[in-house]
Design a protein around this motif. Structure first.
Motif, mmCIF file in Angstrom:
data_model
loop_
_atom_site.group_PDB
_atom_site.id
_atom_site.type_symbol
_atom_site.label_atom_id
_atom_site.label_comp_id
_atom_site.label_asym_id
_atom_site.label_seq_id
_atom_site.Cartn_x
_atom_site.Cartn_y
_atom_site.Cartn_z
ATOM 1 N N MET A 159 0.935 -1.137 -0.043
ATOM 2 C CA MET A 159 -0.040 -0.133 -0.055
ATOM 3 C C MET A 159 0.650 1.347 -0.083
ATOM 4 N N ALA A 160 0.348 2.253 -0.299
ATOM 5 C CA ALA A 160 1.041 3.749 -0.251
ATOM 6 C C ALA A 160 1.493 3.946 1.344
ATOM 7 N N LEU A 161 0.945 3.315 2.138
ATOM 8 C CA LEU A 161 1.315 3.835 3.674
ATOM 9 C C LEU A 161 2.485 2.840 3.996
ATOM 10 N N ASP A 162 2.581 1.665 3.304
ATOM 11 C CA ASP A 162 3.692 0.589 3.634
ATOM 12 C C ASP A 162 4.929 1.654 2.983
ATOM 13 N N ASN A 163 4.907 2.423 2.097
ATOM 14 C CA ASN A 163 6.220 3.004 1.536
ATOM 15 C C ASN A 163 6.524 4.400 2.231
ATOM 16 N N LEU A 164 5.705 4.668 3.023
ATOM 17 C CA LEU A 164 5.974 6.142 3.733
ATOM 18 C C LEU A 164 7.036 5.897 4.605
ATOM 19 N N LEU A 165 8.411 6.339 4.402
ATOM 20 C CA LEU A 165 9.637 6.115 5.228
ATOM 21 C C LEU A 165 9.692 7.218 6.600
ATOM 22 N N GLY A 166 9.006 8.419 6.276
ATOM 23 C CA GLY A 166 9.491 9.537 7.258
ATOM 24 C C GLY A 166 8.285 10.594 6.754
ATOM 25 N N ALA A 167 8.235 11.647 7.629
ATOM 26 C CA ALA A 167 7.561 12.907 7.425
ATOM 27 C C ALA A 167 7.952 13.830 8.231
ATOM 28 N N GLU A 168 7.711 15.278 7.865
ATOM 29 C CA GLU A 168 7.809 16.319 8.509
ATOM 30 C C GLU A 168 6.281 16.636 8.958
ATOM 31 N N VAL A 169 6.062 16.904 10.226
ATOM 32 C CA VAL A 169 4.817 17.125 10.827
ATOM 33 C C VAL A 169 4.909 18.366 11.548
#
Ligand SMILES: Cc1cc2nc3c(=O)[nH]c(=O)nc-3n(C[C@H](O)[C@H](O)[C@H](O)COP(=O)(O)OP(=O)(O)OC[C@H]3O[C@@H](n4cnc5c(N)ncnc54)[C@H](O)[C@@H]3O)c2cc1C
Length: 450
Positions: A159-169
């Motif tokens: 899924m797209a979420l499985d490929n989210l490695l990091g984020a600025e929030v």
């Protein structure tokens, strides 16, 4: 009381005009109208009082702090495809349209919080890389990814979420934090399925995969072959669980009749293209086979063209089934016959292969067993709101006895608390604890939590 509210909105406007510059604050006028026009669902009539168009995390921080200080509500607008308008229901809308930059760094894409899937795919294309996206280019990367993200490569890369490695929030208290596997890992866990409920995601690090081209396009079968085609499809997926992802649907064809449509995506070896296509086309007697080797970005463009319909009202219902049983197929076929609007359709996203192998507890997303996610899309252009809502609800009710407990949070609205209650399965408690930690006063209200 009303004057008090007007006063507070005016103070938010004045604070932000002074902090960010008047060009980024819209109380009306073009920036304001542009934001409203970007909403996919023509039936949404929320009327935000003020639209802010930030260009940086610092701008977003100022907007979050101004709205919380003056006690007005806020929502975050990405690609504008949430059918229930959750991105524009705040008094103040933080419109991320100016934060669409995409940078490719090796096999990682650094993606602005307002970027669309099309931008991400186009940026990755020259490098022979592709991301896990949905099937339509105009959807926002953040909205899709934070809630899930089923798409043409789900079987191969998850899924797209499985490929989210990091984020600025930007968090509710104004802190700007970076999260990845080593820093604030709980926040990353929550973002991977918990939606925009934890802060404004101003940038994402997304893993890309070497997929320079894909055998993709449309295969359509006559309506009366639905049961045979979809039954046989289940057996075919057993043989190719990873590289073959067919997005399935019942849709109106060019002559007005209903067709069984497969958006074909074979991302395995090119030498196998013809053989796999023969197998898929051989599920029945197709009336259309329009498939070619193309880049992932081109595939998205073609799907977007095919799905492009008259700007219409939209209401979505969803269920998740473990397989397409004959009974389930017959219920959907009957619903298509009964639909009050010809624009309405039913779409099905399969989940198999790579995402099944990810442990359930490693992200917030609530289901990891093999399944088909069904979306019931009521779309209409007249005033028959009640009739179209009743059709979608009746179709949902007919499918429910055949469905799994879990349902796709990006698709069920805030009016389905019974689905929200069970969607996250055993991950629900941890998700709620993290909501209380990162957003204790409920500044961010995105997809429904349990
Ligand atoms: C035509 C169409 C096709 C679709 N195709 C697919 C598909 O193939 N696969 C699939 O899985 N889903 C699909 N969807 C569902 C879609 O993924 C979700 O509706 C998604 O939430 C839309 O994201 P958006 O940014 O476009 O929408 P928006 O309405 O802008 O945002 C959706 C939600 O995410 C929040 N949000 C957006 N950006 C941010 C951010 N940067 N930080 C914090 N919160 C944010 C918003 O506040 C809102 O609550 C489709 C929907 C439509 C209408």
């Amino acid at each position: 009381m009303a004057n008090d509210f007007e006063d507070r909105i005016a103070r938010v406007g004045a604070t932000l005009s002074s902090d960010l510059g008047a060009a980024k604050v819209h109380l009306g006028g073009p920036g304001y109208e542009d934001a409203r026009k970007r909403i996919y669902n023509a039936g949404i009539d929320f009327a935000p009082r003020l639209v802010v168009t930030p260009e940086s995390a610092a701008d977003v921080r100022a907007a979050v702090l101004a709205t919380t200080e003056h006690d007005v509500t806020l929502s975050v607008l990405g690609g504008g495809h949430d059918w229930s308008g959750r991105s524009v229901r705040g008094d103040v809308v933080v419109d991320l349209t100016r934060m669409q930059q995409v940078l490719i760094d090796g096999d990682i894409a650094v993606v602005g919080g307002g970027a669309t899937i099309a931008r991400l795919a186009q940026a990755a294309e020259p490098h022979g890389l592709a991301a896990a996206t949905g099937s339509t280019g105009s959807v926002g990367v953040a909205g899709l990814t934070l809630g899930g993200g089923y798409g043409p490569f789900t079987g191969r890369i998850g899924m797209a979420l499985d490929n989210l490695l990091g984020a600025e929030v930007v968090l509710a208290d104004g802190r700007v934090v970076s999260t990845d596997a080593d820093n604030e890992p709980d926040l990353l866990w929550a973002l991977r399925g918990g939606g925009g409920n934890f802060g404004v995601v101003t940038a994402m690090r997304i893993r890309l995969h070497t997929i320079p081209s894909v055998s993709a396009g449309t295969i359509a079968f006559p309506f009366d072959q639905a049961v045979g085609v979809l039954n046989r499809y289940g057996a075919l997926v057993e043989r190719y669980p990873d590289e073959l992802t067919e997005t399935l649907g019942f849709m109106q064809g060019p002559d007005g009749g209903v067709l069984v449509v497969l958006l074909h995506a074979w991302s395995g070896a090119e030498s196998e293209d013809a053989r796999v296509l023969d197998l898929v086309a051989g599920l029945g007697d197709p009336v259309l086979v329009q498939v070619s080797r193309q880049s992932p970005a081109q595939m998205l463009r073609e799907a977007e063209e095919m799905l492009a319909v008259t700007k219409s009202k939209l209401l979505t219902r969803t269920v998740t089934v473990s397989e397409l049983s004959t009974e389930t197929i017959e219920i959907m076929a009957e619903a298509m016959k009964q639909r009050p609007s010809p624009l309405s359709y039913i779409g099905m996203h399969p989940f198999h292969g790579a995402p099944e192998r990810i442990p359930l507890e490693s992200t917030a997303f609530g289901i990891r067993q093999r399944h088909i996610m069904i979306g019931i899309f009521a779309m209409w252009t007249d005033d028959a709101d009640d009739e179209n809502r009743a059709w979608a609800d009746a179709t949902l009710a007919a499918l429910r006895p055949h469905a799994l407990q879990s349902a796709y949070p990006n698709y069920f609205g805030n009016d389905r608390p019974e689905q929200a209650a069970v969607a996250y399965g055993p991950n629900a408690d941890r998700l709620l604890r993290l909501k209380a930690r990162y957003d204790p006063t409920g500044v961010f209200a995105a997809i429904s939590l349990p």
